[in-house]
Design a protein around this motif. Structure first.
Motif, PDB file in Angstrom:
ATOM      1  N   SER A  34       0.610   8.207  15.096  1.00 39.84           N
ATOM      2  CA  SER A  34       1.443   9.414  15.024  1.00 39.84           C
ATOM      3  C   SER A  34       2.649   9.371  15.960  1.00 39.84           C
ATOM      4  O   SER A  34       3.567  10.184  15.815  1.00 39.84           O
ATOM      5  CB  SER A  34       0.605  10.662  15.321  1.00 39.84           C
ATOM      6  N   SER A  35       2.665   8.387  16.895  1.00 38.25           N
ATOM      7  CA  SER A  35       3.793   8.369  17.828  1.00 38.25           C
ATOM      8  C   SER A  35       4.505   7.024  17.939  1.00 38.25           C
ATOM      9  O   SER A  35       5.644   6.979  18.408  1.00 38.25           O
ATOM     10  CB  SER A  35       3.330   8.816  19.223  1.00 38.25           C
ATOM     11  N   VAL A  36       3.890   5.929  17.503  1.00 39.26           N
ATOM     12  CA  VAL A  36       4.533   4.621  17.607  1.00 39.26           C
ATOM     13  C   VAL A  36       4.820   4.084  16.196  1.00 39.26           C
ATOM     14  O   VAL A  36       5.937   4.195  15.709  1.00 39.26           O
ATOM     15  CB  VAL A  36       3.684   3.625  18.444  1.00 39.26           C
ATOM     16  N   CYS A  37       3.837   3.525  15.555  1.00 38.73           N
ATOM     17  CA  CYS A  37       4.002   3.023  14.177  1.00 38.73           C
ATOM     18  C   CYS A  37       3.716   4.167  13.205  1.00 38.73           C
ATOM     19  O   CYS A  37       2.634   4.262  12.626  1.00 38.73           O
ATOM     20  CB  CYS A  37       3.084   1.832  13.918  1.00 38.73           C
ATOM     21  N   THR A  38       4.696   5.004  13.046  1.00 42.69           N
ATOM     22  CA  THR A  38       4.546   6.194  12.200  1.00 42.69           C
ATOM     23  C   THR A  38       4.942   5.881  10.751  1.00 42.69           C
ATOM     24  O   THR A  38       5.613   4.881  10.483  1.00 42.69           O
ATOM     25  CB  THR A  38       5.435   7.334  12.710  1.00 42.69           C
ATOM     26  N   MET A  39       4.565   6.747   9.854  1.00 39.78           N
ATOM     27  CA  MET A  39       4.966   6.573   8.465  1.00 39.78           C
ATOM     28  C   MET A  39       6.487   6.751   8.322  1.00 39.78           C
ATOM     29  O   MET A  39       7.103   6.101   7.468  1.00 39.78           O
ATOM     30  CB  MET A  39       4.200   7.524   7.549  1.00 39.78           C
ATOM     31  N   ILE A  40       7.086   7.578   9.142  1.00 36.02           N
ATOM     32  CA  ILE A  40       8.550   7.730   9.114  1.00 36.02           C
ATOM     33  C   ILE A  40       9.211   6.396   9.479  1.00 36.02           C
ATOM     34  O   ILE A  40      10.184   5.981   8.844  1.00 36.02           O
ATOM     35  CB  ILE A  40       9.002   8.870  10.053  1.00 36.02           C
ATOM     36  N   TRP A  41       8.675   5.710  10.475  1.00 34.05           N
ATOM     37  CA  TRP A  41       9.179   4.384  10.850  1.00 34.05           C
ATOM     38  C   TRP A  41       8.961   3.394   9.705  1.00 34.05           C
ATOM     39  O   TRP A  41       9.844   2.611   9.366  1.00 34.05           O
ATOM     40  CB  TRP A  41       8.475   3.913  12.129  1.00 34.05           C
ATOM     41  N   HIS A  42       7.792   3.437   9.083  1.00 36.33           N
ATOM     42  CA  HIS A  42       7.443   2.500   8.010  1.00 36.33           C
ATOM     43  C   HIS A  42       8.336   2.642   6.777  1.00 36.33           C
ATOM     44  O   HIS A  42       8.569   1.660   6.061  1.00 36.33           O
ATOM     45  CB  HIS A  42       5.970   2.675   7.621  1.00 36.33           C
ATOM     46  N   VAL A  43       8.854   3.811   6.517  1.00 36.05           N
ATOM     47  CA  VAL A  43       9.715   4.036   5.345  1.00 36.05           C
ATOM     48  C   VAL A  43      10.845   3.008   5.296  1.00 36.05           C
ATOM     49  O   VAL A  43      11.263   2.587   4.216  1.00 36.05           O
ATOM     50  CB  VAL A  43      10.262   5.486   5.342  1.00 36.05           C
ATOM     51  N   ASN A  44      11.319   2.564   6.444  1.00 36.14           N
ATOM     52  CA  ASN A  44      12.391   1.564   6.461  1.00 36.14           C
ATOM     53  C   ASN A  44      11.983   0.271   5.748  1.00 36.14           C
ATOM     54  O   ASN A  44      12.807  -0.361   5.094  1.00 36.14           O
ATOM     55  CB  ASN A  44      12.841   1.277   7.891  1.00 36.14           C
ATOM     56  N   HIS A  45      10.698  -0.121   5.875  1.00 29.07           N
ATOM     57  CA  HIS A  45      10.229  -1.306   5.139  1.00 29.07           C
ATOM     58  C   HIS A  45      10.358  -1.058   3.641  1.00 29.07           C
ATOM     59  O   HIS A  45      10.804  -1.927   2.893  1.00 29.07           O
ATOM     60  CB  HIS A  45       8.764  -1.613   5.469  1.00 29.07           C
ATOM     61  N   ASP A  46       9.970   0.126   3.214  1.00 27.33           N
ATOM     62  CA  ASP A  46      10.040   0.477   1.794  1.00 27.33           C
ATOM     63  C   ASP A  46      11.483   0.529   1.290  1.00 27.33           C
ATOM     64  O   ASP A  46      11.727   0.366   0.096  1.00 27.33           O
ATOM     65  CB  ASP A  46       9.364   1.823   1.532  1.00 27.33           C
TER      66      ASP A  46
END
Length: 151
Positions: A37-49
């Motif tokens: 919830s604070s480091v590898c977040t889904m918001i961060w992951h969206v960039n991979h997508d």
């Protein structure tokens, strides 16, 4: 009978969750929750997508959280540990539709870097005539442009 079917991939054909991996790295549920919830977040992951490579995307995160370098790198190096198998009911539905002659396609928010490996997880993917991959197109669901492209 439908004229065609469009399938999603993650959590429709294959089960995917970062928690599957990170609960191995952080056995304490609170620590796992905190990291996701604070480091590898889904918001961060969206960039991979959206097509940003794992290497490009992790660099600023490691700079911000150097104490978690190994855990952040695991998002790529242990990517496949985020999967917990296929969904047999979906695979069966894909096979039944194929047998009935229904054209089938895919649309997925996914990194191009992981696409081929994901496709190897299920023979059902071979039944799809084509798959639109967000990481190749630079746009993700629910952007209306990716649906238009898929159609």
């Amino acid at each position: 009978m439908p004229k065609a079917v469009i399938w999603d991939v993650g959590n429709v054909v294959v089960r995917w969750s970062p928690r599957t991996l990170y609960s191995q790295i952080f056995p304490e549920p609170v620590a796992c929750d905190r990291f996701l919830s604070s480091v590898c977040t889904m918001i961060w992951h969206v960039n991979h997508d959206l097509g940003v490579t794992f290497a490009e995307n992790r660099a600023p995160l490691i700079a911000q959280y150097p104490e978690y370098r190994e855990q952040i790198e695991a998002w790529e190096t242990r990517w496949w540990d985020m999967f917990s198998g296929t969904i047999p009911e979906t695979e069966a539905a894909i096979e039944a539709l194929h047998a009935a002659g229904v054209p089938q396609y895919g649309l997925t928010n996914m990194s191009d870097e992981t696409f081929e490996g994901t496709m190897a997880m299920s023979p059902a993917f071979k039944r799809l005539a084509d798959i639109v991959v967000s990481g190749r197109e630079g746009m993700i669901k629910p952007d209306p442009r990716i649906y238009a492209l898929t159609c």
